[in-house]
Motif scaffolding. Structure first.
Motif, mmCIF file in Angstrom:
data_model
loop_
_atom_site.group_PDB
_atom_site.id
_atom_site.type_symbol
_atom_site.label_atom_id
_atom_site.label_comp_id
_atom_site.label_asym_id
_atom_site.label_seq_id
_atom_site.Cartn_x
_atom_site.Cartn_y
_atom_site.Cartn_z
ATOM 1 N N GLU A 30 27.031 45.889 39.741
ATOM 2 C CA GLU A 30 26.847 44.446 39.653
ATOM 3 C C GLU A 30 25.378 44.086 39.444
ATOM 4 N N ALA A 82 36.773 48.593 37.669
ATOM 5 C CA ALA A 82 37.408 47.312 37.982
ATOM 6 C C ALA A 82 38.912 47.351 37.748
ATOM 7 N N GLU A 121 40.257 37.613 41.385
ATOM 8 C CA GLU A 121 39.294 37.872 40.307
ATOM 9 C C GLU A 121 39.980 37.834 38.945
ATOM 10 N N ILE A 127 40.128 45.603 40.960
ATOM 11 C CA ILE A 127 40.072 44.153 40.802
ATOM 12 C C ILE A 127 41.166 43.460 41.615
ATOM 13 N N THR A 128 40.827 42.302 42.174
ATOM 14 C CA THR A 128 41.774 41.564 43.010
ATOM 15 C C THR A 128 42.521 40.526 42.171
ATOM 16 N N LYS A 135 29.786 34.567 33.052
ATOM 17 C CA LYS A 135 30.647 34.621 34.232
ATOM 18 C C LYS A 135 31.724 35.698 34.078
ATOM 19 N N LYS A 147 31.341 42.685 39.352
ATOM 20 C CA LYS A 147 31.583 42.543 40.784
ATOM 21 C C LYS A 147 32.899 43.196 41.178
ATOM 22 N N ALA A 148 33.904 43.081 40.311
ATOM 23 C CA ALA A 148 35.226 43.655 40.591
ATOM 24 C C ALA A 148 35.210 45.175 40.601
ATOM 25 N N THR A 155 31.808 38.852 36.622
ATOM 26 C CA THR A 155 32.979 38.979 37.492
ATOM 27 C C THR A 155 33.573 40.380 37.399
ATOM 28 N N LEU A 212 40.310 34.264 38.071
ATOM 29 C CA LEU A 212 39.017 33.744 37.608
ATOM 30 C C LEU A 212 38.772 34.101 36.145
ATOM 31 N N LEU A 213 38.988 35.355 35.796
ATOM 32 C CA LEU A 213 38.791 35.802 34.413
ATOM 33 C C LEU A 213 39.687 35.027 33.461
#
Length: 241
Positions: free
Chosen positions: A172, A122, A130, A126-127, A157, A164-165, A161, A133-134
């Motif tokens: 995931e 990640a 994202e 990671i974007t 969460k 997913k990243a 996340t 979000l974190l």
């Protein structure tokens, strides 16, 4: 006459459709994707979603109700509602955790491999969205009015996340399975300002490593974090300290 096979095949087992439905709904509740006081779709709507009979759906809901995860309410505002998982954690006693501890150790061992490597990946993939979000999850968990249930949801969460990243759907899926297994134990842990502070600090440390694109630090801090969680559960729920 028994046949000795050189292959490790699993024996065929039948799973009732209601169990399949129950497992999916239970996972969503345990992972806090369905939160306390969320209303489930009606039996008719669930039967359409799962392509199953209403009797089968009703059986799945009855199983969830017996576990203290949902309750049916009557009246003008009636329906089936999700109950706070942490508020009903007494249904999973310390004795149950102790009994299953050897299995839980295997899950934590698996977690110590999967989540640090997910964080490693990640850090590179990671974007910006994202990362935002974190940051929002950490910020919300530090708010004074953050309830125990919401704190536990934010923790899930945060970890999902990052998984997913990683950009790897297998990572995931693995983290989802891991969290489904360990969340009932985590929900039994105490919740106070010290617990919240320690958790927020390490989440912030992981986040800063991800922002810096530091793969090794992201992996190392995550590994320390998951190891601490396993030790804390053992100390509190198994050893009885």
């Amino acid at each position: 006459m028994s046949i000795q096979s050189p292959w490790s095949f699993e024996k065929v087992s039948t799973k009732k459709v209601s169990e399949f439905i129950r497992e999916q709904l239970e996972e969503a509740i345990i992972l806090k994707e369905l939160m306390s006081e969320d209303q489930l779709p009606s039996e008719r709507e669930l039967s359409q979603i799962f392509n199953a009979s209403r009797i089968t759906v009703r059986e799945a809901l009855a199983s969830l109700e017996s576990k203290g995860l949902i309750e049916k309410r009557v009246g003008a505002k009636g329906g089936t509602f999700v109950l706070p998982v942490t508020a009903n954690s007494h249904k999973r006693t310390r004795e149950e955790i102790k009994r299953d501890w050897e299995q839980m150790l295997k899950v934590f061992e698996y977690r110590s491999i999967v989540e640090p490597e997910s964080a490693f990946l990640a850090a590179e993939r990671i974007t910006a969205g994202e990362l935002e979000l974190l940051q929002s999850y950490v910020d919300q968990s530090m708010e004074p009015e953050c309830t125990r249930e919401w704190f536990r949801a934010l923790d899930v969460k945060f970890h999902l996340t990052i998984a997913k990243a990683s950009g790897n759907p297998y990572c995931e899926a693995a983290v989802r399975k891991i969290r489904t297994k360990i969340n009932p134990a985590l929900d039994l842990m105490p919740y106070d300002e010290n617990v919240r502070s320690v958790n927020c600090d390490v989440h912030m440390e992981i986040l800063e490593a991800l922002k810096a694109r530091d793969r090794n630090k992201s992996r190392d801090v995550m590994k320390r974090h998951v190891s601490f969680a396993a030790e804390a559960i053992y100390s509190r729920l198994v050893a009885g300290d």
